[in-house]
Design a protein around this motif. Structure first.
Motif, PDB file in Angstrom:
ATOM      1  N   ALA A 149       0.743  -2.044  -3.777  1.00 34.76           N
ATOM      2  CA  ALA A 149      -0.666  -1.820  -4.097  1.00 34.76           C
ATOM      3  C   ALA A 149      -1.517  -2.767  -3.264  1.00 34.76           C
ATOM      4  N   ARG A 150      -2.647  -2.265  -2.751  1.00 36.11           N
ATOM      5  CA  ARG A 150      -3.518  -3.102  -1.921  1.00 36.11           C
ATOM      6  C   ARG A 150      -4.914  -2.495  -1.882  1.00 36.11           C
ATOM      7  N   LEU A 151      -5.905  -3.374  -1.690  1.00 37.48           N
ATOM      8  CA  LEU A 151      -7.274  -2.923  -1.452  1.00 37.48           C
ATOM      9  C   LEU A 151      -7.881  -3.806  -0.370  1.00 37.48           C
ATOM     10  N   ASP A 152      -8.968  -3.324   0.234  1.00 43.89           N
ATOM     11  CA  ASP A 152      -9.642  -4.069   1.304  1.00 43.89           C
ATOM     12  C   ASP A 152      -8.672  -4.373   2.450  1.00 43.89           C
ATOM     13  N   HIS A 153      -7.871  -3.391   2.821  1.00 40.66           N
ATOM     14  CA  HIS A 153      -6.862  -3.528   3.851  1.00 40.66           C
ATOM     15  C   HIS A 153      -7.295  -2.791   5.118  1.00 40.66           C
ATOM     16  N   ALA A 154      -6.490  -2.876   6.155  1.00 43.48           N
ATOM     17  CA  ALA A 154      -6.708  -2.076   7.362  1.00 43.48           C
ATOM     18  C   ALA A 154      -5.785  -0.866   7.314  1.00 43.48           C
ATOM     19  N   ALA A 155      -6.321   0.305   7.674  1.00 49.15           N
ATOM     20  CA  ALA A 155      -5.526   1.526   7.810  1.00 49.15           C
ATOM     21  C   ALA A 155      -5.828   2.090   9.195  1.00 49.15           C
ATOM     22  N   THR A 156      -4.855   2.007  10.090  1.00 48.86           N
ATOM     23  CA  THR A 156      -5.089   2.342  11.492  1.00 48.86           C
ATOM     24  C   THR A 156      -4.157   3.463  11.925  1.00 48.86           C
ATOM     25  N   LEU A 157      -4.746   4.512  12.477  1.00 48.33           N
ATOM     26  CA  LEU A 157      -3.967   5.641  12.974  1.00 48.33           C
ATOM     27  C   LEU A 157      -3.272   5.253  14.271  1.00 48.33           C
ATOM     28  N   LEU A 158      -1.955   5.451  14.315  1.00 47.62           N
ATOM     29  CA  LEU A 158      -1.158   5.142  15.503  1.00 47.62           C
ATOM     30  C   LEU A 158      -0.727   6.453  16.149  1.00 47.62           C
ATOM     31  N   PHE A 201      -5.562  -7.085  -0.391  1.00 44.13           N
ATOM     32  CA  PHE A 201      -5.574  -7.963  -1.557  1.00 44.13           C
ATOM     33  C   PHE A 201      -5.132  -7.154  -2.760  1.00 44.13           C
ATOM     34  N   HIS A 202      -4.525  -7.799  -3.744  1.00 44.82           N
ATOM     35  CA  HIS A 202      -4.285  -7.148  -5.029  1.00 44.82           C
ATOM     36  C   HIS A 202      -4.720  -8.079  -6.140  1.00 44.82           C
ATOM     37  N   TRP A 203      -5.422  -7.487  -7.137  1.00 45.02           N
ATOM     38  CA  TRP A 203      -6.019  -8.277  -8.213  1.00 45.02           C
ATOM     39  C   TRP A 203      -5.035  -8.562  -9.326  1.00 45.02           C
ATOM     40  N   ALA A 204      -4.080  -7.646  -9.542  1.00 44.69           N
ATOM     41  CA  ALA A 204      -3.165  -7.819 -10.668  1.00 44.69           C
ATOM     42  C   ALA A 204      -2.194  -8.959 -10.396  1.00 44.69           C
ATOM     43  N   PRO A 225       1.031 -10.875  -9.540  1.00 45.48           N
ATOM     44  CA  PRO A 225       0.369 -12.080  -9.036  1.00 45.48           C
ATOM     45  C   PRO A 225      -0.820 -11.734  -8.141  1.00 45.48           C
ATOM     46  N   GLN A 226      -1.935 -12.381  -8.387  1.00 45.07           N
ATOM     47  CA  GLN A 226      -3.157 -12.103  -7.646  1.00 45.07           C
ATOM     48  C   GLN A 226      -3.123 -12.812  -6.295  1.00 45.07           C
ATOM     49  N   GLY A 227      -3.611 -12.146  -5.261  1.00 43.91           N
ATOM     50  CA  GLY A 227      -3.678 -12.801  -3.967  1.00 43.91           C
ATOM     51  C   GLY A 227      -3.573 -11.824  -2.815  1.00 43.91           C
ATOM     52  N   PRO A 228      -3.638 -12.342  -1.584  1.00 43.55           N
ATOM     53  CA  PRO A 228      -3.520 -11.494  -0.392  1.00 43.55           C
ATOM     54  C   PRO A 228      -2.145 -10.830  -0.319  1.00 43.55           C
ATOM     55  N   VAL A 229      -2.123  -9.615   0.217  1.00 43.43           N
ATOM     56  CA  VAL A 229      -0.870  -8.897   0.422  1.00 43.43           C
ATOM     57  C   VAL A 229      -0.198  -9.423   1.685  1.00 43.43           C
ATOM     58  N   THR A 230       1.068  -9.714   1.603  1.00 43.38           N
ATOM     59  CA  THR A 230       1.774 -10.334   2.730  1.00 43.38           C
ATOM     60  C   THR A 230       2.736  -9.381   3.427  1.00 43.38           C
ATOM     61  N   THR A 231       2.689  -8.097   3.089  1.00 46.98           N
ATOM     62  CA  THR A 231       3.534  -7.113   3.754  1.00 46.98           C
ATOM     63  C   THR A 231       2.671  -6.009   4.354  1.00 46.98           C
ATOM     64  N   ASP A 232       3.208  -5.343   5.359  1.00 44.19           N
ATOM     65  CA  ASP A 232       2.543  -4.206   5.998  1.00 44.19           C
ATOM     66  C   ASP A 232       3.420  -2.974   5.810  1.00 44.19           C
ATOM     67  N   GLU A 233       2.784  -1.794   5.863  1.00 39.16           N
ATOM     68  CA  GLU A 233       3.514  -0.556   5.642  1.00 39.16           C
ATOM     69  C   GLU A 233       3.141   0.477   6.691  1.00 39.16           C
ATOM     70  N   ASP A 283      -9.591 -10.050  10.519  1.00 34.88           N
ATOM     71  CA  ASP A 283     -10.236 -10.053   9.215  1.00 34.88           C
ATOM     72  C   ASP A 283     -11.288 -11.142   9.143  1.00 34.88           C
ATOM     73  N   LEU A 284     -12.150 -10.979   8.139  1.00 33.47           N
ATOM     74  CA  LEU A 284     -13.066 -12.028   7.716  1.00 33.47           C
ATOM     75  C   LEU A 284     -12.621 -12.406   6.319  1.00 33.47           C
ATOM     76  N   GLU A 285     -11.952 -13.519   6.192  1.00 28.78           N
ATOM     77  CA  GLU A 285     -11.287 -13.859   4.936  1.00 28.78           C
ATOM     78  C   GLU A 285     -12.321 -14.179   3.859  1.00 28.78           C
ATOM     79  N   LEU A 286     -12.176 -13.529   2.703  1.00 30.96           N
ATOM     80  CA  LEU A 286     -13.132 -13.696   1.613  1.00 30.96           C
ATOM     81  C   LEU A 286     -12.487 -14.354   0.394  1.00 30.96           C
ATOM     82  N   VAL A 287     -11.353 -14.967   0.561  1.00 28.96           N
ATOM     83  CA  VAL A 287     -10.697 -15.639  -0.557  1.00 28.96           C
ATOM     84  C   VAL A 287     -10.305 -17.037  -0.111  1.00 28.96           C
TER      85      VAL A 287
END
Length: 208
Positions: A103-112, A127-130, A132-140, A181-185
């Motif tokens: 789960a993630r929000l405020d992420h980048a989604a880029t067409l390759l 980022f995920h609010w639930a 553990p709260q914090g930045p997402v450290t994986t990419d998909e 990114d422009l980090e907001l946390v």
């Protein structure tokens, strides 16, 4: 912006009420509304709503005209939905086609365009609010031919996780992808970060 020149407006947050929200935040109630703005006619037309409300999601326009919606959240306190939605612009219909692994929000989604037979979408950061709260450290990666989702290697130690992220393919046919990114946390601190991915070995993504 759609291939027709019209602008697709998908979800978002309702205006905030009261002094409890910072000036940059739109509100805490997500919307499922979908509208199309025609700049030639200066008109706004309602379309079929998303299956569920979302804000801070990403909408990715595909070459064929459909739109893939990923991530987002329904409020600042809830877990972001993991369902992947496709909006078919020709029929004004929504379809759930798969599930993200993170789960993630405020992420980048880029067409390759170079990934797989039908292309891929790279989801990076967020980022995920639930808990553990914090930045997402994986990419998909979403394979657009099958809508199968695969995870890339976790962000290595010493590399900043990214929030409020934008991604762009570099010009001139380069296989390199810039993620910044422009980090907001925490919200009172802003720091700029950029990373790059490179497609090698027939489409494998490698983080620099």
């Amino acid at each position: 912006r759609l291939h027709s020149g019209e602008v697709l407006l998908v979800g978002g947050y309702a205006p905030a009420a009261g002094p409890d929200y910072p000036s940059w935040f739109g509100g805490n109630t997500a919307l499922a509304d979908v509208e199309v703005f025609d700049p030639n006619e200066d008109s706004l037309e309602s379309r079929t709503a998303m299956p569920s409300p979302r804000g801070y999601h990403r909408a990715t326009l595909l070459p064929g005209g459909d739109v893939v919606v990923t991530g987002g959240g329904q409020s600042l306190e809830d877990q972001a939905p993991t369902s992947i939605l496709v909006y078919q612009t020709a029929t004004d219909a929504w379809t759930t086609v798969g599930q993200l692994q993170q789960a993630r929000l405020d992420h980048a989604a880029t067409l390759l365009p170079h990934g797989g037979a039908s292309g891929q979408i790279l989801l990076s950061g967020g980022f995920h609010w639930a808990d553990p709260q914090g930045p997402v450290t994986t990419d998909e990666l979403i394979d657009l031919a099958t809508m199968q989702v695969s995870s890339l290697s976790p962000i290595p130690p010493g590399v900043e996780p990214q929030v409020a992220v934008m991604g762009a393919m570099l010009p001139n046919g380069s296989p390199r992808l810039l993620i910044g990114d422009l980090e907001l946390v925490p919200f009172l601190t802003t720091q700029e970060h950029t990373h790059t991915f490179e497609q090698v070995d027939g489409g494998t993504l490698v983080r620099d």
